[in-house]
Design a protein around this motif. Structure first.
Motif, PDB file in Angstrom:
ATOM      1  N   UNK A  75     -10.117  36.870 -43.837  1.00  0.00           N
ATOM      2  CA  UNK A  75     -10.010  35.628 -44.604  1.00  0.00           C
ATOM      3  C   UNK A  75      -8.597  35.475 -45.149  1.00  0.00           C
ATOM      4  N   UNK A  76      -8.012  34.316 -44.895  1.00  0.00           N
ATOM      5  CA  UNK A  76      -6.664  34.043 -45.391  1.00  0.00           C
ATOM      6  C   UNK A  76      -6.640  32.891 -46.394  1.00  0.00           C
ATOM      7  N   UNK A  77      -7.734  32.081 -46.394  1.00  0.00           N
ATOM      8  CA  UNK A  77      -7.757  30.907 -47.283  1.00  0.00           C
ATOM      9  C   UNK A  77      -9.188  30.411 -47.421  1.00  0.00           C
ATOM     10  N   UNK A  78      -9.347  29.348 -48.222  1.00  0.00           N
ATOM     11  CA  UNK A  78     -10.633  28.667 -48.384  1.00  0.00           C
ATOM     12  C   UNK A  78     -10.455  27.207 -48.007  1.00  0.00           C
ATOM     13  N   UNK A  79     -11.417  26.657 -47.293  1.00  0.00           N
ATOM     14  CA  UNK A  79     -11.332  25.273 -46.836  1.00  0.00           C
ATOM     15  C   UNK A  79     -11.268  24.303 -48.012  1.00  0.00           C
ATOM     16  N   UNK A  80     -10.376  23.326 -47.872  1.00  0.00           N
ATOM     17  CA  UNK A  80     -10.268  22.276 -48.862  1.00  0.00           C
ATOM     18  C   UNK A  80     -10.624  20.934 -48.244  1.00  0.00           C
ATOM     19  N   UNK A  81      -9.931  19.872 -48.640  1.00  0.00           N
ATOM     20  CA  UNK A  81     -10.229  18.541 -48.111  1.00  0.00           C
ATOM     21  C   UNK A  81      -8.947  17.831 -47.718  1.00  0.00           C
ATOM     22  N   UNK A  82      -9.086  16.862 -46.777  1.00  0.00           N
ATOM     23  CA  UNK A  82      -7.927  16.100 -46.343  1.00  0.00           C
ATOM     24  C   UNK A  82      -7.643  14.972 -47.337  1.00  0.00           C
ATOM     25  N   UNK A  83      -6.715  14.088 -46.978  1.00  0.00           N
ATOM     26  CA  UNK A  83      -6.339  13.003 -47.879  1.00  0.00           C
ATOM     27  C   UNK A  83      -7.426  11.996 -48.123  1.00  0.00           C
ATOM     28  N   UNK A  84      -8.479  12.018 -47.294  1.00  0.00           N
ATOM     29  CA  UNK A  84      -9.602  11.094 -47.461  1.00  0.00           C
ATOM     30  C   UNK A  84     -10.794  11.753 -48.144  1.00  0.00           C
ATOM     31  N   UNK A  85     -10.617  12.978 -48.621  1.00  0.00           N
ATOM     32  CA  UNK A  85     -11.679  13.662 -49.343  1.00  0.00           C
ATOM     33  C   UNK A  85     -12.696  14.365 -48.473  1.00  0.00           C
ATOM     34  N   UNK A  86     -12.452  14.456 -47.160  1.00  0.00           N
ATOM     35  CA  UNK A  86     -13.396  15.125 -46.261  1.00  0.00           C
ATOM     36  C   UNK A  86     -13.079  16.619 -46.199  1.00  0.00           C
ATOM     37  N   UNK A  87     -14.108  17.468 -46.298  1.00  0.00           N
ATOM     38  CA  UNK A  87     -13.865  18.916 -46.212  1.00  0.00           C
ATOM     39  C   UNK A  87     -13.567  19.321 -44.769  1.00  0.00           C
ATOM     40  N   UNK A  88     -12.309  19.580 -44.470  1.00  0.00           N
ATOM     41  CA  UNK A  88     -11.912  19.940 -43.109  1.00  0.00           C
ATOM     42  C   UNK A  88     -10.806  20.990 -43.134  1.00  0.00           C
ATOM     43  N   UNK A  89     -10.665  21.666 -42.003  1.00  0.00           N
ATOM     44  CA  UNK A  89      -9.525  22.542 -41.756  1.00  0.00           C
ATOM     45  C   UNK A  89      -8.699  21.916 -40.646  1.00  0.00           C
ATOM     46  N   UNK A  90      -7.406  21.776 -40.888  1.00  0.00           N
ATOM     47  CA  UNK A  90      -6.500  21.337 -39.821  1.00  0.00           C
ATOM     48  C   UNK A  90      -5.930  22.603 -39.182  1.00  0.00           C
ATOM     49  N   UNK A  91      -6.160  22.770 -37.871  1.00  0.00           N
ATOM     50  CA  UNK A  91      -5.765  23.995 -37.176  1.00  0.00           C
ATOM     51  C   UNK A  91      -4.854  23.657 -36.012  1.00  0.00           C
ATOM     52  N   UNK A  92      -3.702  24.312 -35.957  1.00  0.00           N
ATOM     53  CA  UNK A  92      -2.741  24.110 -34.872  1.00  0.00           C
ATOM     54  C   UNK A  92      -2.320  25.432 -34.263  1.00  0.00           C
ATOM     55  N   UNK A  93      -1.985  25.378 -32.978  1.00  0.00           N
ATOM     56  CA  UNK A  93      -1.348  26.496 -32.293  1.00  0.00           C
ATOM     57  C   UNK A  93      -0.099  25.951 -31.611  1.00  0.00           C
ATOM     58  N   UNK A  94       1.013  26.651 -31.772  1.00  0.00           N
ATOM     59  CA  UNK A  94       2.246  26.226 -31.103  1.00  0.00           C
ATOM     60  C   UNK A  94       2.823  27.372 -30.284  1.00  0.00           C
ATOM     61  N   UNK A  95       3.309  27.017 -29.100  1.00  0.00           N
ATOM     62  CA  UNK A  95       3.973  27.980 -28.224  1.00  0.00           C
ATOM     63  C   UNK A  95       5.428  27.575 -28.076  1.00  0.00           C
ATOM     64  N   UNK A  96       6.324  28.431 -28.497  1.00  0.00           N
ATOM     65  CA  UNK A  96       7.766  28.152 -28.465  1.00  0.00           C
ATOM     66  C   UNK A  96       8.103  26.836 -29.168  1.00  0.00           C
ATOM     67  N   UNK A  97       7.408  26.577 -30.260  1.00  0.00           N
ATOM     68  CA  UNK A  97       7.673  25.400 -31.076  1.00  0.00           C
ATOM     69  C   UNK A  97       6.907  24.152 -30.689  1.00  0.00           C
ATOM     70  N   UNK A  98       6.252  24.149 -29.520  1.00  0.00           N
ATOM     71  CA  UNK A  98       5.544  22.959 -29.046  1.00  0.00           C
ATOM     72  C   UNK A  98       4.041  23.093 -29.270  1.00  0.00           C
ATOM     73  N   UNK A  99       3.376  22.053 -29.808  1.00  0.00           N
ATOM     74  CA  UNK A  99       1.924  22.114 -30.000  1.00  0.00           C
ATOM     75  C   UNK A  99       1.176  22.223 -28.672  1.00  0.00           C
ATOM     76  N   UNK A 100       0.132  23.041 -28.666  1.00  0.00           N
ATOM     77  CA  UNK A 100      -0.739  23.166 -27.496  1.00  0.00           C
ATOM     78  C   UNK A 100      -2.173  22.904 -27.936  1.00  0.00           C
ATOM     79  N   UNK A 101      -3.049  22.615 -26.980  1.00  0.00           N
ATOM     80  CA  UNK A 101      -4.442  22.300 -27.298  1.00  0.00           C
ATOM     81  C   UNK A 101      -5.185  23.575 -27.696  1.00  0.00           C
ATOM     82  N   UNK A 102      -5.594  23.706 -28.967  1.00  0.00           N
ATOM     83  CA  UNK A 102      -6.305  24.899 -29.384  1.00  0.00           C
ATOM     84  C   UNK A 102      -7.612  25.124 -28.624  1.00  0.00           C
ATOM     85  N   UNK A 103      -8.273  24.043 -28.206  1.00  0.00           N
ATOM     86  CA  UNK A 103      -9.572  24.177 -27.533  1.00  0.00           C
ATOM     87  C   UNK A 103      -9.451  24.849 -26.174  1.00  0.00           C
TER      88      UNK A 103
END
Length: 274
Positions: free
Chosen positions: A239-267
C-alpha cells in the motif's frame, strides 16, 4: 396592381428578416462545459524552452509534467544520478546540439538530495519496504533499479471498475480511471523507487510516481492520503496511498504507465481484470 403586390411583398420580406435577426440576437449562448477533473487541453502545460525549478519540483515531476524522458532531461542539463535540482535552477527543456559537462554537486544531507521540496501532507508508512541498505552509494542504487528485467509483472493498483480508458494522443486520457471507494488501498503495481510524492502537478491531486527501471514509471493520482515519501523503495502490492476523489467528487484512482516518458495503455500491461 402588380406594382402594389410587389410593394406588399417587399414590406413583408423586410418584416420577416427583422424578426429573424431579433430571434437570433435573443438566443441564449451556451458556455462550454469543462470538467474540473482535468484542466482544458489548451491550458495544459506546453513545453517551454527553459524552466526555472520551483520548490517541490523533482527532475521526475518536471519530466512527467512536460512529457519528457527523465534521462533525456538530465542529459540536456548535465545532471547525473541522483538528479539533484534546486529552487531557482534553470533547466534546458530541449537538446541544444552541444555537449554539457556533468555537474558534480557537493554532497548534502538526504533531505536536501531528494528534491527541491516536499509536500507536508505525505506521511511515512511502516509497511514500505526499504530494501536499499544504509551505506549503499547512489550509483549502486541506480544500477540496482536499472537492472530490473524489462518484462515487468504488473498488478492492478486497486479494486474497482475501469470507468475511463487510455486513448493514445489524447492529453485528457493518458491513463485509466478506476472507480472504487474513498479510502480504498492503492498499491504499487510493480516494485520500484518512489521518485515523487506530493500535490504539485495540476490535474492529479495528491500524486505518487514510482520508477521501476530505467524505462518504466507509473503514477497514482487523486489520492486521499499518501503513505510513502520520495526515496522509499517499495515492493509490488504494498500500500502506497488511499483512494480519494477527482475534481467532480467521484472516488477514483487515476493510474498511468509511461515508457521513456511516453504514456502507454495500462490495460495492455496489466493482467486480466479480476
Amino acid at each position: 396592381m402588380l406594382a402594389a403586390d410587389a410593394g406588399t411583398y417587399s414590406i413583408w420580406l423586410i418584416i420577416l428578416l427583422s424578426m429573424g435577426q431579433l430571434i437570433g440576437c435573443s438566443a441564449p449562448v451556451r458556455a462550454p462545459v469543462v470538467s474540473r477533473d482535468h484542466p482544458p487541453a489548451q491550458q495544459r502545460s506546453a513545453r517551454p524552452s527553459t524552466y526555472h525549478v520551483q520548490r517541490g519540483d523533482t527532475l521526475y515531476s518536471i519530466s512527467w509534467r512536460f512529457g519528457i524522458d527523465y534521462a533525456s532531461l538530465a542529459s540536456w542539463n548535465g545532471i547525473r544520478y541522483p538528479y539533484t535540482i534546486y529552487p531557482g535552477q534553470k533547466l534546458r527543456m530541449a537538446p541544444t546540439g552541444r555537449r554539457w559537462a556533468v555537474k558534480n554537486y557537493p554532497t548534502k544531507t538526504p533531505q536536501t538530495q531528494v528534491a527541491a521540496g516536499s509536500d507536508k501532507s505525505v506521511a511515512s508508512d511502516k509497511t514500505v519496504s526499504r530494501s536499499v541498505s544504509k551505506g549503499v552509494s547512489s550509483s549502486q542504487d541506480e544500477e540496482k533499479i536499472s537492472s530490473i528485467s524489462l518484462k515487468l509483472q504488473w498488478l492492478w493498483p486497486t479494486k474497482g471498475s475501469v470507468v475511463q480508458r487510455f486513448v493514445k494522443g489524447d492529453p485528457m486520457r493518458k491513463g485509466v480511471k478506476i472507480e472504487g471507494r474513498i479510502g480504498e488501498p492503492v498499491n504499487a503495481a510493480e516494485s520500484g523507487k518512489v521518485v515523487y510524492a506530493g500535490s504539485g502537478l495540476i490535474g492529479y491531486g495528491r500524486l505518487v510516481i514510482i520508477k521501476h527501471n530505467k524505462n518504466y514509471l507509473s503514477a497514482y493520482g487523486y489520492n486521499k492520503k499518501i503513505h510513502v515519501k520520495e526515496g522509499d523503495t517499495v515492493k509490488k502490492g504494498i500500500r502506497i496511498a488511499e483512494m480519494g476523489s477527482d475534481g467532480n467528487g467521484k472516488p477514483v484512482l487515476h493510474f498511468e504507465i509511461r515508457r521513456n516518458g511516453a504514456p502507454v495503455d495500462p490495460l495492455k500491461l496489466l493482467p486480466r481484470h479480476p
